[in-house]
Design an enzyme around this catalytic site. Sequence first.
Site, mmCIF file in Angstrom:
data_model
loop_
_atom_site.group_PDB
_atom_site.id
_atom_site.type_symbol
_atom_site.label_atom_id
_atom_site.label_comp_id
_atom_site.label_asym_id
_atom_site.label_seq_id
_atom_site.Cartn_x
_atom_site.Cartn_y
_atom_site.Cartn_z
ATOM 1 N N GLY A 239 -5.361 0.590 -17.832
ATOM 2 C CA GLY A 239 -6.618 0.291 -17.163
ATOM 3 C C GLY A 239 -7.268 -1.039 -17.468
ATOM 4 O O GLY A 239 -8.278 -1.386 -16.864
ATOM 5 N N ARG A 314 -4.987 -4.149 -0.774
ATOM 6 C CA ARG A 314 -6.123 -4.103 -1.713
ATOM 7 C C ARG A 314 -7.443 -4.608 -1.126
ATOM 8 O O ARG A 314 -8.474 -3.971 -1.318
ATOM 9 C CB ARG A 314 -5.782 -4.833 -3.021
ATOM 10 C CG ARG A 314 -4.592 -4.204 -3.771
ATOM 11 C CD ARG A 314 -4.396 -4.756 -5.171
ATOM 12 N NE ARG A 314 -5.539 -4.431 -6.002
ATOM 13 C CZ ARG A 314 -6.527 -5.260 -6.281
ATOM 14 N NH1 ARG A 314 -6.514 -6.500 -5.844
ATOM 15 N NH2 ARG A 314 -7.534 -4.856 -7.016
ATOM 16 N N TYR A 318 -9.987 -1.668 -1.300
ATOM 17 C CA TYR A 318 -10.920 -1.722 -2.438
ATOM 18 C C TYR A 318 -11.887 -2.906 -2.334
ATOM 19 O O TYR A 318 -12.517 -3.257 -3.331
ATOM 20 C CB TYR A 318 -10.148 -1.893 -3.760
ATOM 21 C CG TYR A 318 -9.000 -0.973 -4.007
ATOM 22 C CD1 TYR A 318 -9.180 0.401 -4.133
ATOM 23 C CD2 TYR A 318 -7.708 -1.477 -4.180
ATOM 24 C CE1 TYR A 318 -8.110 1.231 -4.404
ATOM 25 C CE2 TYR A 318 -6.630 -0.651 -4.453
ATOM 26 C CZ TYR A 318 -6.843 0.701 -4.560
ATOM 27 O OH TYR A 318 -5.789 1.510 -4.840
ATOM 28 N N CYS A 346 -3.834 -4.667 14.172
ATOM 29 C CA CYS A 346 -4.897 -4.370 15.136
ATOM 30 C C CYS A 346 -6.005 -3.530 14.529
ATOM 31 O O CYS A 346 -6.256 -2.396 14.954
ATOM 32 C CB CYS A 346 -4.289 -3.670 16.340
ATOM 33 S SG CYS A 346 -2.910 -4.602 17.001
ATOM 34 N N TYR A 375 0.097 -3.355 -7.530
ATOM 35 C CA TYR A 375 -0.519 -2.645 -6.406
ATOM 36 C C TYR A 375 -0.470 -3.494 -5.131
ATOM 37 O O TYR A 375 -1.382 -3.473 -4.313
ATOM 38 C CB TYR A 375 -1.959 -2.214 -6.766
ATOM 39 C CG TYR A 375 -2.005 -1.431 -8.066
ATOM 40 C CD1 TYR A 375 -1.496 -0.134 -8.117
ATOM 41 C CD2 TYR A 375 -2.492 -1.990 -9.247
ATOM 42 C CE1 TYR A 375 -1.492 0.579 -9.303
ATOM 43 C CE2 TYR A 375 -2.481 -1.281 -10.441
ATOM 44 C CZ TYR A 375 -1.983 0.002 -10.461
ATOM 45 O OH TYR A 375 -1.975 0.704 -11.637
HETATM 46 C C1 LIG Z 1 -2.709 3.986 -12.840
HETATM 47 C C2 LIG Z 1 -2.521 4.554 -14.180
HETATM 48 C C3 LIG Z 1 -2.254 3.709 -15.252
HETATM 49 C C4 LIG Z 1 -2.221 2.211 -15.148
HETATM 50 O O1 LIG Z 1 -3.449 1.636 -14.847
HETATM 51 P P1 LIG Z 1 -3.567 0.055 -14.820
HETATM 52 O O2 LIG Z 1 -4.965 -0.197 -14.430
HETATM 53 O O3 LIG Z 1 -2.599 -0.430 -13.815
HETATM 54 O O4 LIG Z 1 -3.270 -0.436 -16.188
HETATM 55 C C5 LIG Z 1 -2.008 4.295 -16.479
HETATM 56 N N1 LIG Z 1 -2.012 5.641 -16.639
HETATM 57 C C6 LIG Z 1 -2.278 6.478 -15.629
HETATM 58 C C7 LIG Z 1 -2.270 7.935 -15.852
HETATM 59 C C8 LIG Z 1 -2.543 5.974 -14.359
HETATM 60 O O5 LIG Z 1 -2.812 6.805 -13.356
#
Ligand SMILES: *Cc1c(COP(=O)(O)O)cnc(C)c1O
Length: 421
Positions: A239, A314, A318, A346, A375
């Site tokens: 994350g 994206r 988002y 379109c 992504y």
């Molecule tokens: C998407 C996800 C990640 C990776 O998240 P990043 O933001 O790409 O680092 C890690 N663990 C789980 C369970 C996820 O769903």
Amino acid sequence: MDHFLYRDGILHAEDVPLPEIAAEVGTPFYVYSAATLTRHYRLFEEALRGLPHLVCYAMKANSNLAVLKLLGDLGAGMDVVSGGEYARARAAGVPGERIVFSGVGKTREEMRLALECGIRQINVESEPELLALSGVAASMGLRAPVALRVNPDVDAKTHAKIATGKAENKFGIPIARAPAIYAEAAALPGIEVVGIDVHIGSQLTDLAPFEAAYRKVADLAQALLAAGHPIRRLDLGGGLGIPYVRDNAAPPLPLEWGEVIRRTVGHLGLEVEIEPGRLIAGNAGLLVASVIWLKRGEGRDFLILDAAMNDLVRPAMYDAWHDIVPVIEPAPGAERAPFDVVGPVCETGDTFARGRLLPPLAEGALVAFRSAGAYGAVMASEYNSRPLVPEVLVRGHDMAVIRRRPTFDEMLNRDTIPEWL
Ligand SMILES: *Cc1c(COP(=O)(O)O)cnc(C)c1O
């Protein structure tokens, strides 16, 4: 830092000029830098140095087999979220003992596949899943190695569509209920509890939510250990965000994230797993497109590219920002004018940027979307019957097409017209 730089006025991927790739594969295309992927992976290794750990690349960010092979050869484990991803990880040579299976809706078939072919850990997100997994494993005469994903009810302060750690999100087991469910798990014949898992969201640019979540996990680990559960691993998820907008304050570095991990769970002496995806692949890739037309509108000018929302979703999904840069470096002091940068699909949602200041770009000019390695290609579709964009990997002077563009025939041949029609 990445390895996409101007040299003699031409944007390169490592040592390869992008116009050379465009001439070979056509546009649009994705290009990845092996040196950048390697560097980013190693940042996480360094961040956890001294702690028993495994970096499991969250391959949903970019699951091309060549990317997986590169990272797997560096020692990375993989975080997979489907049977298809599991198959990819194995095909790239990653052994089962380095694969973690995440996801809120695994099917029994996926559980069986993982147990049969080898799995390090299955991250379980609900009681029904726990019971089903126990049943599947027991029927195979096995015990499934399990971490329960807990939902710490922490606000990750990221885009709502990629926040996963609030009580209202579909992910994980409420942390307050975890002790009861660990007790239940301990009594199940097909389950071997090995750890605790948490993942609170993606594109986090602040360490405080990580710290809050990891403190809760540390407290839970101590309580579970005291209750006699054989917890030996903590999976702390991924994350960590990346700088999409170059001029903004940069998000925290892996090393700083590692400090949070040491501070919050380091004293427990447990093995740590992390699952970074975006930070490894994001800035290791570009999407390169050509300008089809410049269209003067009512009070707005449109730059129409041959890439579209189906190739890079994206921005549409988002409201994400991607830096868009010309492949031929503009003259210093070149005048910039605002453009809406759009694709040919379109839908009005097929807009990459509004009022983006860009230097003069003629028809046929190449532009690159930065930070498109995560992504990007994985979320592409063939909407509007636009064939999937090819992917190219560069390492130094070497380049290789790692997924080629399908022909129209290949695209059409997947459909079948029934005999009775
Ligand atoms: C998407 C996800 C990640 C990776 O998240 P990043 O933001 O790409 O680092 C890690 N663990 C789980 C369970 C996820 O769903």
